[in-house]
Design an enzyme around this catalytic site. Structure first.
Site, PDB file in Angstrom:
ATOM      1  N   ASP A  33       4.570   6.311  -0.714  1.00 26.57           N
ATOM      2  CA  ASP A  33       4.800   6.144  -2.153  1.00 26.57           C
ATOM      3  C   ASP A  33       3.680   6.760  -2.972  1.00 26.57           C
ATOM      4  OD1 ASP A  33       7.168   4.768  -1.941  1.00 26.57           O
ATOM      5  OD2 ASP A  33       6.198   2.812  -1.828  1.00 26.57           O
ATOM      6  N   LYS A  55       7.377   7.125  -6.544  1.00 29.18           N
ATOM      7  CA  LYS A  55       8.207   6.703  -7.670  1.00 29.18           C
ATOM      8  C   LYS A  55       7.372   6.734  -8.932  1.00 29.18           C
ATOM      9  CE  LYS A  55      11.260   3.444  -5.400  1.00 29.18           C
ATOM     10  NZ  LYS A  55      10.716   3.631  -4.067  1.00 29.18           N
ATOM     11  N   MET A 168       3.074  -4.114 -12.789  1.00 29.86           N
ATOM     12  CA  MET A 168       4.013  -3.256 -13.526  1.00 29.86           C
ATOM     13  C   MET A 168       4.271  -3.780 -14.949  1.00 29.86           C
ATOM     14  SD  MET A 168       6.756  -2.459 -10.491  1.00 29.86           S
ATOM     15  CE  MET A 168       6.754  -4.067  -9.725  1.00 29.86           C
TER      16      MET A 168
HETATM   17  C1  LIG Z   1       5.839  -1.378  -7.245  1.00 26.68           C
HETATM   18  S1  LIG Z   1       4.490  -2.488  -7.394  1.00 26.68           S
HETATM   19  C2  LIG Z   1       4.030  -2.607  -5.703  1.00 26.68           C
HETATM   20  C3  LIG Z   1       3.097  -3.725  -5.381  1.00 26.68           C
HETATM   21  C4  LIG Z   1       2.586  -3.681  -3.946  1.00 26.68           C
HETATM   22  N1  LIG Z   1       3.664  -3.878  -3.006  1.00 26.68           N
HETATM   23  C5  LIG Z   1       1.477  -4.672  -3.698  1.00 26.68           C
HETATM   24  O1  LIG Z   1       1.633  -5.614  -2.916  1.00 26.68           O
HETATM   25  O2  LIG Z   1       0.397  -4.475  -4.278  1.00 26.68           O
HETATM   26  C6  LIG Z   1       3.258  -1.436  -8.117  1.00 26.68           C
HETATM   27  C7  LIG Z   1       2.289  -2.176  -9.022  1.00 26.68           C
HETATM   28  O3  LIG Z   1       1.258  -2.782  -8.270  1.00 26.68           O
HETATM   29  C8  LIG Z   1       0.072  -2.801  -9.016  1.00 26.68           C
HETATM   30  N2  LIG Z   1      -0.950  -2.065  -8.271  1.00 26.68           N
HETATM   31  C9  LIG Z   1      -0.816  -1.517  -7.049  1.00 26.68           C
HETATM   32  N3  LIG Z   1      -1.991  -0.994  -6.621  1.00 26.68           N
HETATM   33  C10 LIG Z   1      -2.886  -1.228  -7.610  1.00 26.68           C
HETATM   34  C11 LIG Z   1      -4.282  -0.953  -7.776  1.00 26.68           C
HETATM   35  N4  LIG Z   1      -4.987  -0.321  -6.834  1.00 26.68           N
HETATM   36  N5  LIG Z   1      -4.882  -1.349  -8.919  1.00 26.68           N
HETATM   37  C12 LIG Z   1      -4.192  -1.982  -9.876  1.00 26.68           C
HETATM   38  N6  LIG Z   1      -2.885  -2.275  -9.768  1.00 26.68           N
HETATM   39  C13 LIG Z   1      -2.245  -1.913  -8.654  1.00 26.68           C
HETATM   40  C14 LIG Z   1       0.378  -2.192 -10.366  1.00 26.68           C
HETATM   41  O4  LIG Z   1       0.758  -3.235 -11.233  1.00 26.68           O
HETATM   42  C15 LIG Z   1       1.561  -1.313 -10.022  1.00 26.68           C
HETATM   43  O5  LIG Z   1       2.337  -1.043 -11.148  1.00 26.68           O
END
Ligand SMILES: C[S@@+](CC[C@H](N)C(=O)[O-])C[C@H]1O[C@@H](n2cnc3c(N)ncnc32)[C@H](O)[C@@H]1O
Length: 252
Positions: A33, A55, A168
């Site tokens: 991703d 995405k 998100m």
């Molecule tokens: C589609 S969701 C997936 C979440 C993922 N499965 C998890 O457990 O972290 C994506 C969201 O995760 C958050 N996110 C993921 N990695 C991040 C990071 N390194 N720093 C801040 N937010 C993060 C943000 O809110 C982003 O929009």
């Protein structure tokens, strides 16, 4: 097993599990991703097939749609190759991992899930924020802020006293804050915003619930709402004075 649904953690390669790192180094095919950092993708074999199905949050055109991703997993899984489906954070937290499993089960392709460190817990932790803390928060709700009028009742969430961790939620943060305040959450509740946690681009801001909509925020970000947010360590931007004073007495 042919297809591994692997959590890549929040971004820092050192936060991969040992199993994730091993599978990545062995895989024939890596399907990843947008939020999986390039440093992590580089840990794959040089000759592995690497496919970015990234995405884009607000622009579907830049991404591969979910049914195409499911078909790709089934297709490569059937070749007998070792396939790593690498997903940001944990594959089963707001990551559509369950839908990918359903497609593999339906196609009778053997799979295994390899949990990862979710950004929802790891990113606040790296910034010094315990999402639960004796006397401050006894429970935590993790929610997607992708839709403001979707399945999350923001007014009801505002009536809860624990910590809310929103993923998100950058685009909808003003409206979500407004509804949580309507539900009873104090307008001066501390809010921590951590952008790109665990990467070189990490940025930490602390503000209040009523100011959340007015500050600049860049995705990807984790938004932590609740008293525990005031425990943030080394924020670059502080958007209210009372909190700045309390750090002097804080644990950092
Ligand atoms: C589609 S969701 C997936 C979440 C993922 N499965 C998890 O457990 O972290 C994506 C969201 O995760 C958050 N996110 C993921 N990695 C991040 C990071 N390194 N720093 C801040 N937010 C993060 C943000 O809110 C982003 O929009």
């Amino acid at each position: 097993v042919t297809v591994y649904l692997v959590g890549a953690g929040p971004g820092d390669p050192e936060l991969l599990t040992r199993k994730a790192a091993r599978l990545l180094s062995e895989a024939d095919v890596v399907i990843f991703d947008r939020l999986v950092s390039s440093e992590i993708v580089q840990e794959a074999r040089a000759d592995a097939v690497k496919i970015n199905v990234g995405k884009h949050p607000h622009d579907g055109s830049a991404s591969t749609d979910q049914s195409t991703i499911n078909s790709m997993l089934v297709h490569y899984g059937r070749t007998g190759a070792t396939v790593v489906r690498l997903k940001g954070g944990d594959p089963f937290l707001l990551g559509r991992g369950g839908e990918e499993v359903d497609a593999l089960v339906e196609a009778q392709v053997p799979y295994e899930v390899v949990p990862g460190l979710s950004s929802s817990l790891a990113v606040p932790a790296l910034a010094g924020i315990p999402v639960t803390h004796r006397g401050l928060a006894a429970h935590v709700t993790i929610a997607s802020g992708h839709e403001v009028d979707g399945n999350v009742d923001w007014v009801a969430l505002g009536a809860l006293e624990g910590t809310a961790v929103l993923l998100m939620a950058v685009a909808n943060r003003a409206e979500i804050a407004r509804r949580m305040i309507l539900g009873g959450r104090g307008s001066s509740t501390p809010v921590a915003v951590i952008e790109s946690g665990s990467t070189a681009r990490e940025h930490r801001v602390v503000t209040t619930l009523d100011s959340l909509g007015t500050i600049e925020v860049h995705a990807p970000a984790v938004i932590v709402i609740g008293d525990v947010a005031a425990r943030i360590v080394d924020p670059e931007v502080v958007l209210f004075k009372e909190l700045a004073q309390s750090w002097g007495e804080g644990p950092s």
